[in-house]
Design a protein around this motif. Sequence first.
Motif, short mmCIF file in Angstrom:
data_model
loop_
_atom_site.label_atom_id
_atom_site.label_comp_id
_atom_site.label_asym_id
_atom_site.label_seq_id
_atom_site.Cartn_x
_atom_site.Cartn_y
_atom_site.Cartn_z
N GLN A 1 0.83 -1.19 0.00
CA GLN A 1 0.00 0.00 0.00
C GLN A 1 0.88 1.25 0.00
N GLY A 2 1.21 1.79 1.16
CA GLY A 2 1.95 3.04 1.21
C GLY A 2 1.03 4.19 1.52
N ASP A 3 1.62 5.37 1.70
CA ASP A 3 0.85 6.55 2.14
C ASP A 3 -0.28 6.91 1.19
N GLN A 4 -0.09 6.71 -0.11
CA GLN A 4 -1.09 7.09 -1.11
C GLN A 4 -2.02 5.93 -1.48
N GLY A 5 -1.83 4.78 -0.83
CA GLY A 5 -2.63 3.62 -1.19
C GLY A 5 -2.14 2.98 -2.46
N ASP A 6 -2.71 1.85 -2.81
CA ASP A 6 -2.33 1.14 -4.03
C ASP A 6 -3.52 0.35 -4.53
N GLU B 1 -10.52 9.02 -18.94
CA GLU B 1 -11.13 9.26 -17.63
C GLU B 1 -10.39 8.55 -16.49
N MET B 2 -9.58 7.55 -16.84
CA MET B 2 -8.87 6.81 -15.81
C MET B 2 -7.94 7.72 -15.02
N GLY B 3 -7.46 8.76 -15.64
CA GLY B 3 -6.57 9.68 -14.95
C GLY B 3 -7.22 10.40 -13.79
N SER B 4 -8.56 10.45 -13.78
CA SER B 4 -9.29 11.11 -12.68
C SER B 4 -9.57 10.17 -11.52
N VAL B 5 -9.22 8.91 -11.67
CA VAL B 5 -9.62 7.90 -10.70
C VAL B 5 -8.56 7.66 -9.62
N TRP B 6 -7.31 7.54 -10.02
CA TRP B 6 -6.28 6.96 -9.16
C TRP B 6 -6.13 7.65 -7.81
N SER B 7 -6.01 8.97 -7.77
CA SER B 7 -5.70 9.63 -6.50
C SER B 7 -6.83 9.49 -5.49
N PHE B 8 -8.08 9.71 -5.92
CA PHE B 8 -9.23 9.53 -5.01
C PHE B 8 -9.33 8.09 -4.54
N TRP B 9 -9.11 7.18 -5.44
CA TRP B 9 -9.24 5.75 -5.19
C TRP B 9 -8.24 5.29 -4.13
N GLY B 10 -6.95 5.55 -4.38
CA GLY B 10 -5.92 5.11 -3.46
C GLY B 10 -6.03 5.77 -2.10
N THR B 11 -6.31 7.07 -2.09
CA THR B 11 -6.41 7.79 -0.82
C THR B 11 -7.55 7.25 0.04
N THR B 12 -8.70 6.99 -0.58
CA THR B 12 -9.84 6.47 0.17
C THR B 12 -9.54 5.08 0.72
N ALA C 1 -18.99 3.01 4.11
CA ALA C 1 -19.93 3.22 3.00
C ALA C 1 -19.97 4.68 2.60
N GLY C 2 -20.00 5.57 3.57
CA GLY C 2 -20.02 7.00 3.27
C GLY C 2 -18.75 7.46 2.60
N ALA C 3 -17.61 6.95 3.07
CA ALA C 3 -16.33 7.34 2.47
C ALA C 3 -16.23 6.87 1.02
N TRP C 4 -16.70 5.64 0.77
CA TRP C 4 -16.63 5.10 -0.59
C TRP C 4 -17.58 5.86 -1.52
N THR C 5 -18.77 6.16 -1.04
CA THR C 5 -19.73 6.90 -1.86
C THR C 5 -19.22 8.30 -2.17
N ALA C 6 -18.59 8.94 -1.18
CA ALA C 6 -18.00 10.27 -1.42
C ALA C 6 -16.88 10.19 -2.45
N MET C 7 -16.10 9.12 -2.38
CA MET C 7 -15.03 8.92 -3.36
C MET C 7 -15.59 8.84 -4.78
N VAL C 8 -16.64 8.05 -4.96
CA VAL C 8 -17.24 7.91 -6.28
C VAL C 8 -17.75 9.26 -6.77
N THR C 9 -18.37 10.01 -5.89
CA THR C 9 -18.87 11.35 -6.25
C THR C 9 -17.72 12.26 -6.67
N ASN C 10 -16.63 12.21 -5.94
CA ASN C 10 -15.47 13.05 -6.28
C ASN C 10 -14.84 12.65 -7.60
#
Length: 410
Positions: free
Chosen positions: A185-190, A370-381, A394-403
């Motif tokens: 994982q790491g600080d930014q997730g993986d 569009e994949m370029g918009s996914v990685w940072s929100f995904w790993g951080t969450t 559930a709330g954190a994941w839903t917020a991630m999808v919205t972001n």
Amino acid sequence: MRRSIPLVAAALGVTLTLAACSGSSDEPTGDASSAAPELTGTLTVWVDETRIDSFKPVAESYQEETGVQLDLVQKASGDIRTDFVTQVPTGEGPDVVIGAHDWTGEFVNNGVVAPVELGDKAGDFAESAITAFAYDGKQYGVPYAIENIALVRNDALLTETPATFDELVAQGKTAGTPFPVVIQQGDQGDAYHLYPLQTSFGAPVFAQAADGSYTPELALGGEAGTAFAAYLAKLGAEKVLDPAIDGDKAKQAFLDGQTPYIVTGPWYAEAFVEAGMDITVLPVPSAGGEEAQPFVGVQGAFISAKTENSVLANDFVTNYLTTEEIQDELYATGGRVPALTASADKIDDEVLAGFNEAGATGAPMPSLPEMGSVWSFWGTTEVQLIGGQATDPAGAWTAMVTNIQGAIDG
């Protein structure tokens, strides 16, 4: 067990000059015997530093068979993709470039690659390798090699692996090691290394069309996504996953016998073999009840949309690179699992064969812009879920999808 060769990303390009009579057709040819024009001229090839040695014998053999001259021009791996996009419209780029399938969306959106027609030959390749180059219902690349992650087991610690990930964790806790399994994982997730677990919950990142190509519709939300989020939080609370374990630490933990299992790729498995470890490579077990699908990375050939030599370009890409002999050659010199099934079936390296089996039903890495918009929100969450900072999974994941959707919409 034979030594495996590490798999690393690469790219190659080719500039083709054909006699005037052969430059008039814009249609790709799927069979060299049906198009019988004499192939003459010069084929200039862009290739980065990681693949030039692998393609030298291919270029030489094509030249010997056809009389076409191939000039290999080495391009820096950090520049070849961008240079192709910027130079093709000016007429300065190559006619063929070999690179990663996840370049496809950018290439198509910039109008710099032409569709290819494989016809019946498509059935000779791993399905994931073909769908990797599909975009908007068309095929834009011819695959030659595949790579993916899998589960690697230390056979000195355990000799059998259960069918589900929960059972694997329970078994790993009996091995007398600090960790039952490690997934970097790491600080930014993986998110890449967690993706097999996510897909086993039925929550792929994007929806796929009938032909296997991705659509821009996010598919990682809903009940399946939130169920996966809860599972990550559970693994974090149980200390099965740890954000502090990055790639280097995960690799070292496995080398030091601190865990019986690691989810990783051939790039680390090579070090395990060199260290004399007895390992077995297996598919990642399901955590959510559905098949665990790792991302699959595919290397292949693209044809420039501006080539003046489409007959020659298509002969080289769709007729020559698709042969068993050439796919065998590229495996022998480059060490990647061949995309051609007949070549892959001949691999006697148990490690690479295991990765090949684990990736046979994998999911191609999306090539959508569009994949370029996914990685940072995904790993951080995900790392917040594992670390316990996200108290409402559930709330954190839903917020991630919205972001993510907001970033895609711009």
